[in-house]
Design a protein around this motif. Sequence first.
Motif, PDB file in Angstrom:
ATOM      1  N   VAL A  82     -15.602 -56.516 -15.614  1.00  0.00           N
ATOM      2  CA  VAL A  82     -14.794 -57.441 -16.160  1.00  0.00           C
ATOM      3  C   VAL A  82     -15.418 -56.939 -17.502  1.00  0.00           C
ATOM      4  N   LEU A  83     -16.446 -56.897 -17.994  1.00  0.00           N
ATOM      5  CA  LEU A  83     -16.875 -56.221 -19.395  1.00  0.00           C
ATOM      6  C   LEU A  83     -16.056 -55.348 -19.928  1.00  0.00           C
ATOM      7  N   GLU A  84     -15.781 -54.235 -18.969  1.00  0.00           N
ATOM      8  CA  GLU A  84     -14.853 -53.111 -19.348  1.00  0.00           C
ATOM      9  C   GLU A  84     -13.486 -53.459 -19.509  1.00  0.00           C
ATOM     10  N   GLN A  85     -12.883 -54.575 -18.866  1.00  0.00           N
ATOM     11  CA  GLN A  85     -11.652 -54.830 -18.914  1.00  0.00           C
ATOM     12  C   GLN A  85     -11.587 -55.543 -20.460  1.00  0.00           C
ATOM     13  N   MET A  86     -12.776 -56.358 -20.781  1.00  0.00           N
ATOM     14  CA  MET A  86     -12.498 -57.228 -22.036  1.00  0.00           C
ATOM     15  C   MET A  86     -12.837 -56.142 -23.213  1.00  0.00           C
ATOM     16  N   LYS A  87     -13.509 -55.108 -22.952  1.00  0.00           N
ATOM     17  CA  LYS A  87     -13.616 -54.120 -23.949  1.00  0.00           C
ATOM     18  C   LYS A  87     -12.334 -53.445 -24.334  1.00  0.00           C
ATOM     19  N   GLY A  88     -11.788 -52.922 -23.178  1.00  0.00           N
ATOM     20  CA  GLY A  88     -10.473 -52.227 -23.523  1.00  0.00           C
ATOM     21  C   GLY A  88      -9.329 -53.145 -24.235  1.00  0.00           C
ATOM     22  N   PHE A  89      -9.204 -54.402 -23.859  1.00  0.00           N
ATOM     23  CA  PHE A  89      -8.294 -55.305 -24.461  1.00  0.00           C
ATOM     24  C   PHE A  89      -8.733 -55.672 -25.770  1.00  0.00           C
ATOM     25  N   VAL A  93      -6.056 -55.423 -29.139  1.00  0.00           N
ATOM     26  CA  VAL A  93      -5.570 -56.266 -29.950  1.00  0.00           C
ATOM     27  C   VAL A  93      -6.220 -55.848 -31.441  1.00  0.00           C
ATOM     28  N   ARG A  94      -7.530 -55.805 -31.690  1.00  0.00           N
ATOM     29  CA  ARG A  94      -7.924 -55.542 -32.878  1.00  0.00           C
ATOM     30  C   ARG A  94      -7.500 -54.169 -33.603  1.00  0.00           C
ATOM     31  N   SER A  95      -7.081 -53.104 -32.753  1.00  0.00           N
ATOM     32  CA  SER A  95      -6.376 -51.973 -33.250  1.00  0.00           C
ATOM     33  C   SER A  95      -5.099 -52.179 -33.683  1.00  0.00           C
ATOM     34  N   ILE A 237     -15.160 -66.082 -20.427  1.00  0.00           N
ATOM     35  CA  ILE A 237     -15.005 -67.158 -21.189  1.00  0.00           C
ATOM     36  C   ILE A 237     -15.337 -66.945 -22.760  1.00  0.00           C
ATOM     37  N   GLY A 238     -16.110 -65.878 -22.953  1.00  0.00           N
ATOM     38  CA  GLY A 238     -16.306 -65.413 -24.425  1.00  0.00           C
ATOM     39  C   GLY A 238     -15.375 -64.235 -24.951  1.00  0.00           C
ATOM     40  N   LEU A 239     -14.240 -64.461 -24.287  1.00  0.00           N
ATOM     41  CA  LEU A 239     -13.225 -63.247 -24.689  1.00  0.00           C
ATOM     42  C   LEU A 239     -12.820 -63.542 -26.265  1.00  0.00           C
ATOM     43  N   SER A 240     -12.566 -64.907 -26.659  1.00  0.00           N
ATOM     44  CA  SER A 240     -12.317 -65.105 -27.899  1.00  0.00           C
ATOM     45  C   SER A 240     -13.416 -64.683 -29.035  1.00  0.00           C
ATOM     46  N   PHE A 247     -16.113 -56.038 -29.910  1.00  0.00           N
ATOM     47  CA  PHE A 247     -16.724 -56.034 -28.712  1.00  0.00           C
ATOM     48  C   PHE A 247     -18.370 -55.711 -28.671  1.00  0.00           C
ATOM     49  N   ASP A 248     -18.468 -54.548 -29.764  1.00  0.00           N
ATOM     50  CA  ASP A 248     -19.733 -54.434 -30.077  1.00  0.00           C
ATOM     51  C   ASP A 248     -20.749 -55.359 -30.276  1.00  0.00           C
ATOM     52  N   ASN A 249     -20.264 -56.274 -31.181  1.00  0.00           N
ATOM     53  CA  ASN A 249     -21.083 -57.591 -31.578  1.00  0.00           C
ATOM     54  C   ASN A 249     -21.116 -58.396 -30.398  1.00  0.00           C
ATOM     55  N   PHE A 250     -20.178 -58.619 -29.688  1.00  0.00           N
ATOM     56  CA  PHE A 250     -20.329 -59.215 -28.288  1.00  0.00           C
ATOM     57  C   PHE A 250     -21.575 -58.840 -27.491  1.00  0.00           C
ATOM     58  N   GLU A 251     -21.532 -57.510 -27.312  1.00  0.00           N
ATOM     59  CA  GLU A 251     -22.367 -56.919 -26.639  1.00  0.00           C
ATOM     60  C   GLU A 251     -23.908 -57.104 -27.119  1.00  0.00           C
ATOM     61  N   GLN A 252     -23.942 -57.386 -28.572  1.00  0.00           N
ATOM     62  CA  GLN A 252     -25.346 -57.526 -29.065  1.00  0.00           C
ATOM     63  C   GLN A 252     -25.723 -58.819 -28.905  1.00  0.00           C
ATOM     64  N   LEU A 253     -24.709 -60.058 -28.976  1.00  0.00           N
ATOM     65  CA  LEU A 253     -24.945 -61.272 -28.280  1.00  0.00           C
ATOM     66  C   LEU A 253     -25.642 -61.102 -26.974  1.00  0.00           C
ATOM     67  N   LEU A 254     -24.949 -60.423 -26.174  1.00  0.00           N
ATOM     68  CA  LEU A 254     -25.793 -60.545 -24.587  1.00  0.00           C
ATOM     69  C   LEU A 254     -27.076 -59.728 -24.622  1.00  0.00           C
TER      70      LEU A 254
END
Length: 357
Positions: A82-89, A93-95, A237-240, A247-254
């Motif tokens: 799921v993390l990989e799915q979130m990363k790709g999505f 969106v951001r690009s 749930i953290g997708l937003s 996603f790099d900063n989301f990984e830093q949060l984790l």
Amino acid sequence: MTTDDGDILLDYSKNLINEEVMRMLFDMARSVGVEAAREKMFAGEKINFTEGRAVLHTALRNRSNTPIMVDGKDIMLDVNRVLEQMKGFCHKVRSGEWKGFSGKAITDVVNVGIGGSDLGPLMVTEALKPYSKGGPNVWFVSNIDGTHMAKTLAQLNAETTLFIIASKTFTTQETITNAETAKEWFLQAAKDTSAVAKHFVALSTNAPKVKDFGIDTNNMFEFWDWVGGRYSLWSAIGLSIALHVGFDNFEQLLAGAHWRAIILQSTPAVFEGNKPSNSIIFKKLTPFMLGAFVAMYEHKIFVQGVMWDINSYDQWGVELGKQLAKKIEPELQDDAEVHSHDSSTNGLISFFKKNRS
């Protein structure tokens, strides 16, 4: 009295506590099994005893990828998928690669959820606003009062807005009502139900319901019953959060939460005295540091629950509310008298029926 690991200074000297009291608290924690309960939690045992579930929000930020077994299955395989799915999505969106129905990129994301599916992501995106450069604006709608959704939609362009519908079962009434309102607003502009798939994604486990709504199930991000609502921001749930700060900063949060969970596995928690005050000092509020803080407070709740023999993870009140709402909703659709509830509820329903416009 302080603790200082070089990154975070905690001063708890303003509490009514001294070395003797601390010794007694540690002894008490050991006597009620805090350390044993902690090991059971990290091992995937079903410590949510009222619902028969494991409590593994810690697995969502398990950056070491150490296998964690639940019912004979290593759940880290699903977590990483799921993390990989979130990363790709997030990258799409951001690009600007992800386009809306009119060919325009996404500029705004609306998270539609309630409780933990709203409050956690809202808190983190607010805290990490300085890291949001290059990401879409984020909005959060949780209140079933139509004013909340209406005020939000009035500021948005359907061509460039993405909706995240956060509901594990995709049946939570508040969330689905708001999601239907959002879809109706969106279709007034798009005029084509097939366009829903470009502007709505789901955080859920109920693929049939998601598909019925019009969302492409390829854009359904899964989470699991061992993720408690109040502990879910580390999951899909953290997708937003990931869309807003990257996603790099989301990984830093984790990573920050994982790092803090490792000071917490080795020592019992620090306990407060008569609720005076604690002072926490840190150099900079980064995604990593915020993750560490949230994990620290989550673990505090875990320890208090063990000490007081309270299950910190079930939500019987929430589930009961859902059951009552499903029974009451159809009773509001006609003018028949209702006698199936307590006198207060019967009276409220009767008053509503007599006075609705």
